[in-house]
Write a protein that holds these residues in place. Structure first.
Motif, PDB file in Angstrom:
ATOM      1  N   UNK A 188      28.655  52.519  21.313  1.00 21.56           N
ATOM      2  CA  UNK A 188      29.960  52.006  20.890  1.00 21.56           C
ATOM      3  C   UNK A 188      30.748  52.964  20.004  1.00 21.56           C
ATOM      4  N   UNK A 189      30.168  54.104  19.701  1.00 22.83           N
ATOM      5  CA  UNK A 189      30.857  55.059  18.836  1.00 22.83           C
ATOM      6  C   UNK A 189      31.254  56.339  19.561  1.00 22.83           C
ATOM      7  N   UNK A 190      30.503  56.713  20.590  1.00 19.98           N
ATOM      8  CA  UNK A 190      30.748  58.002  21.249  1.00 19.98           C
ATOM      9  C   UNK A 190      31.544  57.800  22.543  1.00 19.98           C
ATOM     10  N   UNK A 191      32.345  58.801  22.853  1.00 23.57           N
ATOM     11  CA  UNK A 191      33.177  58.688  24.067  1.00 23.57           C
ATOM     12  C   UNK A 191      32.297  58.892  25.313  1.00 23.57           C
ATOM     13  N   UNK A 192      32.369  57.955  26.248  1.00 20.39           N
ATOM     14  CA  UNK A 192      31.596  58.074  27.492  1.00 20.39           C
ATOM     15  C   UNK A 192      32.503  58.608  28.608  1.00 20.39           C
ATOM     16  N   UNK A 193      33.727  58.091  28.660  1.00 22.23           N
ATOM     17  CA  UNK A 193      34.745  58.596  29.587  1.00 22.23           C
ATOM     18  C   UNK A 193      34.345  58.382  31.054  1.00 22.23           C
ATOM     19  N   UNK A 194      33.870  57.184  31.320  1.00 23.56           N
ATOM     20  CA  UNK A 194      33.494  56.820  32.683  1.00 23.56           C
ATOM     21  C   UNK A 194      33.642  55.324  32.864  1.00 23.56           C
ATOM     22  N   UNK A 195      33.155  54.786  33.984  1.00 22.35           N
ATOM     23  CA  UNK A 195      33.331  53.355  34.272  1.00 22.35           C
ATOM     24  C   UNK A 195      32.330  52.490  33.517  1.00 22.35           C
ATOM     25  N   UNK A 196      32.360  52.570  32.213  1.00 22.59           N
ATOM     26  CA  UNK A 196      31.394  51.842  31.375  1.00 22.59           C
ATOM     27  C   UNK A 196      32.132  51.218  30.198  1.00 22.59           C
TER      28      UNK A 196
END
Ligand code: NAD
Length: 481
Positions: free
Chosen positions: A382-390
């Motif tokens: 919940x803190x780091x950018x995933x930048x995908x369909x999540x």
């Protein structure tokens, strides 16, 4: 195999090294073209061309600059099908999205700044009858523009258009992951009669071409969009050289849903704001906070809608809603975050795995839209950018709790609030730490508005007059009367 060329001094040329990088079609996982592996020598050639063009271009009447830029936008519009197909093959997004979303926006970017420059005025500050101050806004000179892979032509034009409209000459570097439409744009610029050297496009890797632009002592401004880590590196190098910097960086955007919202409207938009472009939009809302009275209702409806509507597969297929992830590396990164979410105690409500379509797309990089619950607001997922369909969903009980969780990350790019309570909407908008707040909508964009983030999401603003001001230097002239 198609070789992409650099666009330097008005001509399409090969990189000095004569080396190329494989360029993949993410929907099939195969190499389909070759991207120049340029280096500082190509950046220098581009700089020299830009420098030589600057005197003429900066003195070209705005009406003429505008005419050329409008012509570029018209030619892009003429070739929209070709560009849309190229973007989809290069990036993996559904073809309908390239055609109806990204390309129209790229066209608008060029037209918008091409016409805005004709109305761009500077200020005067009279001091009664003793003196008058007026501000001259002059182009900076040669500027660098560096763009990412998620909205390739859209973000590339968002930078180069205000830069050249304002009279600068540009050395631009598109992402090496998605170079193709910038290459096609060079052909259009030649056809439109853009003078040689005004725009130069050097393709290649970030640590070679991007950093050569950043360290170049005579490139006086850098407009960058990309990851926060890269932005920090650019700032570290450019700040001691006193370059003007515009940094548009990562995000971890909150989507706050109150129980009094228009549920159906919110649900439709939340599916879009979570998963459009495979969730690879810096503005996507990846942390969804839902007021507890409607949490269960929302969860059931959201999961059902995502499962039933978001068909994953070949981006060329009209019924596909979720295309391919841009690269193998990014595909693996997104999957690793899904594993992390499980380790952190998250429950996967849908998706959570790669998808292998049948036929020619079997080796492409696909991930099912993934919804996760049960995570603490401050865990890494919940803190780091995933930048995908999540996306994650989390209940809240009070406005204060929603705000605290929304503001808890290092990022502050965009946010979305769903409520029919006007007072609450305005209060939340004022207190949320983000450069952009959407209330009861998402990605509704007016190109005149300031665009950018706070905290680790960036420095400076793009859009409208902000961009034209960034790409000009202000000089105050004080005349004693
Ligand atoms: P990235 O930072 O890896 O790359 C962006 C660009 O920088 C590419 O052209 C790359 O080649 C170049 N680059 C890499 N290293 C460099 C260096 N050392 N010096 C100079 N240039 C270098 O980002 P990406 O993976 O292409 O894009 C995804 C990121 O972009 C995400 O974090 C996303 O949130 C962000 N993004 C932000 C916005 C915004 O407006 N704030 C918009 C889109 C994407």
């Amino acid at each position: 195999m198609q070789k992409i060329a650099n666009y330097i001094n008005g001509a399409l040329i090969e990189p000095t090294s004569k080396q190329y990088i494989d360029n993949y079609n993410p929907s099939t996982g195969t190499v389909y073209s070759l991207c120049p592996d340029s280096d500082e020598r190509d950046v220098e050639l581009a700089y020299q061309a830009a420098e030589a063009a600057f005197e003429d271009w900066s003195n070209t009447p705005t009406e003429k600059r505008s005419r050329i830029m409008v012509r570029i936008s018209e030619l892009l519009e003429r070739d929209i099908d070709k560009f849309a197909m190229a973007e989809t093959i290069d990036q993996g997004k559904p073809l309908w999205l390239s055609k109806n979303g990204e390309m129209p926006r790229a066209i608008s970017n060029i037209r918008f700044f091409g016409t805005a420059i004709e109305h761009f005025a500077s200020e005067a500050h009279p001091m009664g009858n003793h003196a008058i101050n007026y501000t001259l806004r002059t182009p900076i000179g040669v500027v660098g523009c560096i763009s990412p892979w998620n909205l390739p032509l859209y973000l590339f034009t968002w930078k180069i258009a205000p830069a050249i409209a304002a009279g600068n000459c540009v050395v631009a570097k598109p992402s090496e992951v998605t170079p193709y439409t910038a290459y096609l744009l060079s052909e259009i610029c030649m056809e439109a009669g853009l003078p040689a050297g005004v725009l130069n496009i050097v393709h290649g890797l970030g640590p070679k071409v991007g950093s050569a632009l950043t360290v170049h002592p005579k490139i006086k401004a850098i407009s960058f969009t990309g990851g926060t880590k890269t932005g920090a590196e650019i700032a570290r190098v450019a700040a001691p050289m006193f370059k003007k910097l515009s940094l548009e960086l990562g995000g971890k955007n909150p989507n706050i849903i109150f129980a009094d919202c228009d549920f159906d409207k919110m649900l439709n938009e939340t599916v879009r704001s979570s998963f459009l472009n495979q969730g690879e939009i810096c503005l996507c809302g990846s942390r969804i906070f839902v007021e507890r009275p409607i949490y269960d209702k929302f969860k059931a409806a959201f999961v059902e809608k995502v499962k039933s509507e978001l068909v994953v597969g070949n981006p060329l297929d009209a019924k596909t809603k979720t295309g391919a992830i841009v690269s193998k590396m990014h595909f693996e990164k997104v999957l690793s975050y899904i594993e992390l979410a499980k380790e952190e105690g998250g429950t996967i409500l849908c998706g959570g795995h790669a998808v292998k379509p049948e036929g020619e797309c079997a080796n492409g990089w696909y991930i099912a839209p993934t919804i996760i619950e049960g995570l603490s607001y401050d865990c890494r997922t919940n803190q780091e950018e995933i930048f995908g369909p999540v996306v994650t969903i989390t209940p809240f009980d009070t406005d204060e709790e929603a705000l605290m969780m929304a503001n808890s990350t290092e990022y502050g790019l965009a946010s979305t609030i769903w409520t029919e309570n006007l007072t609450r909407a305005h209060k939340m908008a004022a207190e949320i730490k983000a450069g952009i707040v959407w209330i009861n909508c998402w990605l509704l964009r007016d190109l005149r508005t300031p665009f950018g983030g706070v905290k680790s999401s960036g420095v400076g603003r793009e859009g409208g007059l902000e961009a034209l001001r960034f790409f000009t230097e202000a000089k105050n002239v004080c005349v004693k009367l």
